[in-house]
Design an enzyme around this catalytic site. Structure first.
Site, PDB file in Angstrom:
ATOM      1  N   ASP A  11       0.848  -1.193   0.000  1.00 58.34           N
ATOM      2  CA  ASP A  11       0.000   0.000   0.000  1.00 58.34           C
ATOM      3  C   ASP A  11       0.883   1.241   0.000  1.00 58.34           C
ATOM      4  O   ASP A  11       1.757   1.414   0.868  1.00 58.34           O
ATOM      5  CB  ASP A  11      -0.928  -0.001   1.226  1.00 58.34           C
ATOM      6  CG  ASP A  11      -2.032  -1.042   1.104  1.00 58.34           C
ATOM      7  OD1 ASP A  11      -2.144  -1.663   0.029  1.00 58.34           O
ATOM      8  OD2 ASP A  11      -2.790  -1.226   2.073  1.00 58.34           O
ATOM      9  N   LYS A  38      -6.147  -7.101  -0.231  1.00 57.45           N
ATOM     10  CA  LYS A  38      -7.308  -7.644   0.486  1.00 57.45           C
ATOM     11  C   LYS A  38      -7.066  -9.080   0.955  1.00 57.45           C
ATOM     12  O   LYS A  38      -7.458  -9.451   2.062  1.00 57.45           O
ATOM     13  CB  LYS A  38      -8.557  -7.566  -0.389  1.00 57.45           C
ATOM     14  CG  LYS A  38      -8.984  -6.130  -0.643  1.00 57.45           C
ATOM     15  CD  LYS A  38     -10.286  -6.032  -1.372  1.00 57.45           C
ATOM     16  CE  LYS A  38     -10.504  -4.615  -1.909  1.00 57.45           C
ATOM     17  NZ  LYS A  38     -10.475  -3.573  -0.877  1.00 57.45           N
ATOM     18  N   GLY A  39      -6.411  -9.888   0.111  1.00 58.42           N
ATOM     19  CA  GLY A  39      -6.147 -11.273   0.503  1.00 58.42           C
ATOM     20  C   GLY A  39      -5.225 -11.332   1.704  1.00 58.42           C
ATOM     21  O   GLY A  39      -5.537 -11.973   2.719  1.00 58.42           O
ATOM     22  N   ASP A 232      -7.720   5.281  10.816  1.00 60.98           N
ATOM     23  CA  ASP A 232      -7.573   4.862   9.417  1.00 60.98           C
ATOM     24  C   ASP A 232      -8.528   3.694   9.171  1.00 60.98           C
ATOM     25  O   ASP A 232      -8.401   2.646   9.810  1.00 60.98           O
ATOM     26  CB  ASP A 232      -6.109   4.422   9.184  1.00 60.98           C
ATOM     27  CG  ASP A 232      -5.829   4.026   7.748  1.00 60.98           C
ATOM     28  OD1 ASP A 232      -6.747   4.111   6.907  1.00 60.98           O
ATOM     29  OD2 ASP A 232      -4.681   3.617   7.473  1.00 60.98           O
ATOM     30  N   ASP A 238     -11.616  -5.925   5.559  1.00 59.70           N
ATOM     31  CA  ASP A 238     -10.777  -7.140   5.544  1.00 59.70           C
ATOM     32  C   ASP A 238     -10.713  -7.750   6.942  1.00 59.70           C
ATOM     33  O   ASP A 238     -10.732  -8.973   7.098  1.00 59.70           O
ATOM     34  CB  ASP A 238      -9.369  -6.808   5.050  1.00 59.70           C
ATOM     35  CG  ASP A 238      -9.390  -6.299   3.626  1.00 59.70           C
ATOM     36  OD1 ASP A 238     -10.263  -6.750   2.857  1.00 59.70           O
ATOM     37  OD2 ASP A 238      -8.555  -5.443   3.279  1.00 59.70           O
TER      38      ASP A 238
HETATM   39  O1  RIB Z   1      -9.157  -3.381   1.629  1.00 64.85           O
HETATM   40  C1  RIB Z   1      -7.999  -2.585   1.717  1.00 64.85           C
HETATM   41  C2  RIB Z   1      -6.995  -3.061   0.739  1.00 64.85           C
HETATM   42  O2  RIB Z   1      -7.473  -2.873  -0.569  1.00 64.85           O
HETATM   43  C3  RIB Z   1      -5.672  -2.320   0.776  1.00 64.85           C
HETATM   44  O3  RIB Z   1      -4.753  -2.861   1.687  1.00 64.85           O
HETATM   45  C4  RIB Z   1      -5.225  -2.338  -0.666  1.00 64.85           C
HETATM   46  O4  RIB Z   1      -4.056  -3.043  -0.882  1.00 64.85           O
HETATM   47  C5  RIB Z   1      -6.383  -2.875  -1.452  1.00 64.85           C
HETATM   48  O5  RIB Z   1      -6.206  -4.175  -1.853  1.00 64.85           O
END
Ligand code: RIB
Length: 292
Positions: A11, A38-39, A232, A238
Site C-alpha cells: 500500500d 485484500k487477501g 484509518d 478485511d
Molecule cells: O481493503 C484494503 C486493501 O485494498 C488495501 O490494503 C489495498 O491493498 C487494497 O487491496
C-alpha cells in the site's frame, strides 16, 4: 485451516487535508509504504486471532515482494504457496482524506494467481475448513476455485471487492458473501433488507461504522456498530472478513460470528494501516465483555 487465495499488495499511502481537483496540485502531509492487499489483510486478520492460515498468492521478485513475504511469515501465516513471479508486486495507491480512503490497485503479480497455481496447491486446499477469496486476482481463478470447492465440499467465503469483477451466478456456489454497503448497492440495488432476505445466512452486508446486517431465515438482523474514533479505516472490511472466518471455523453461530467480526473491525480502525490495528482474540473478547 483457513486458506486465503488472494492478493498481496504494497500500500502506497498519501494523506492529505485537501482533495485535489482535476489538474490541481496540493501539498499532502504523510507518505508511507505499508503491507496490504485484500487477501493478505484477511489472512493477517484471521492469523492474529489465532487461526491457522495458509496463503495462496503471488508476489514479484522485487523489494516489495520480499518485504510482503516476510511480513506474512512474521504473522505466522504459512507462506509456502506464495509464488514468486517475473511481474512486479501488486500495489495499491491509497489516498487518505477526511477520515476515508480512495484506492487504486495495480494487480501486477496478483494476476499470476492462475488455475495452474491452484492445481499445484490442491493438496493444501483439501485441508481447508474454509477458503476465503476477494476479487483482486483473475476472475477465471475465482470461478475455478468455486467449482473445486463445491466438488470438495469446502465452504467458501467470497468478499466481492472490487465489486466490478463479481458475477451473480457465483452466489449459488458461495457459502458466505460479504459485500459492503456500496458493493451491495452496485451489485443488487439499494434495498439492503430485501436483498438480504433473498440470501438468508449467506449474505452479510458490512455497513462501516454502522455495523453489519444479515437475514437469519426468520428475520432481518442488524448488528450495531461500535462507536470508535477512527484513525484509518483502510482494511476494516478485511478485518471483518478474516475475523468472521476465524469465528465460523471456531464454531460460532452466524449471529455471534458477525458480532465478533464487527468488534474486530471497529478495533482495527483505531490504528494506522490496513493491518496496523488488526486485533488479537483477547482484545476482541475484552471489548465484547465491556459491551455486555
Ligand atoms: O481493503 C484494503 C486493501 O485494498 C488495501 O490494503 C489495498 O491493498 C487494497 O487491496
Amino acid at each position: 485451516m483457513i486458506t486465503v487465495i488472494g492478493s498481496i499488495n504494497m500500500d502506497i499511502v498519501v494523506k492529505t487535508d485537501i482533495f485535489p481537483k482535476q489538474g490541481e496540485t496540493v501539498l499532502g502531509n504523510l507518505f508511507t509504504t505499508i503491507p496490504g492487499g485484500k487477501g493478505a489483510n484477511q489472512a493477517v486478520a484471521a492469523a492474529r486471532l489465532g487461526s491457522p492460515v495458509q496463503m495462496i498468492g503471488a508476489v514479484g521478485e522485487d523489494s516489495f515482494g520480499k518485504e510482503l513475504y516476510s511480513n506474512l511469515k512474521n504473522e505466522n501465516i504459512d507462506v509456502e504457496a506464495i509464488a514468486k513471479t517475473t511481474n512486479s508486486t501488486g500495489i495499491a495507491n491509497i489516498l487518505l482524506h477526511d477520515s476515508d480512503n480512495r484506492i487504486i490497485v495495480v494487480p501486477g503479480a496478483n494476476f499470476d494467481v492462475t488455475k495452474e497455481v491452484v492445481d499445484a496447491n490442491l493438496e493444501r486446499i483439501k485441508k481447508s475448513s474454509i477458503v476465503m477469496m476477494q476479487l483482486e486476482i483473475p476472475v477465471e481463478t475465482i470461478e475455478y476455485v468455486l467449482d473445486l470447492c463445491q466438488q470438495l465440499n469446502i465452504p467458501v467465503l467470497l468478499n466481492p471487492a472490487p465489486a466490478g469483477n463479481f458475477k451473480k451466478e457465483w452466489i449459488e456456489k458461495v457459502t458466505y458473501l460479504t459485500p459492503n454497503e456500496t458493493e451491495c448497492e452496485y451489485l443488487f440495488g439499494a434495498d439492503v433488507e430485501a436483498i438480504l432476505s433473498k440470501y438468508p445466512n449467506k449474505m452479510i452486508v458490512t455497513l462501516g461504522g454502522d455495523g453489519a446486517a444479515f437475514h437469519n431465515g426468520e428475520k432481518f438482523v442488524k448488528i450495531t456498530g461500535y462507536k470508535t474514533t477512527p484513525v484509518d479505516t483502510t482494511g476494516a472490511g478485511d478485518t471483518f472478513n478474516g475475523a468472521f472466518a476465524h469465528a465460523i471455523i471456531s464454531g460460532y453461530s452466524i449471529d455471534k460470528a458477525v458480532q465478533f467480526a464487527n468488534i474486530a473491525a471497529s478495533l482495527s480502525v483505531e490504528k494506522f494501516g490496513a493491518q496496523g490495528g488488526m486485533p488479537s482474540n483477547e482484545a476482541v473478547l475484552a471489548r465484547m465483555e465491556e459491551l455486555k
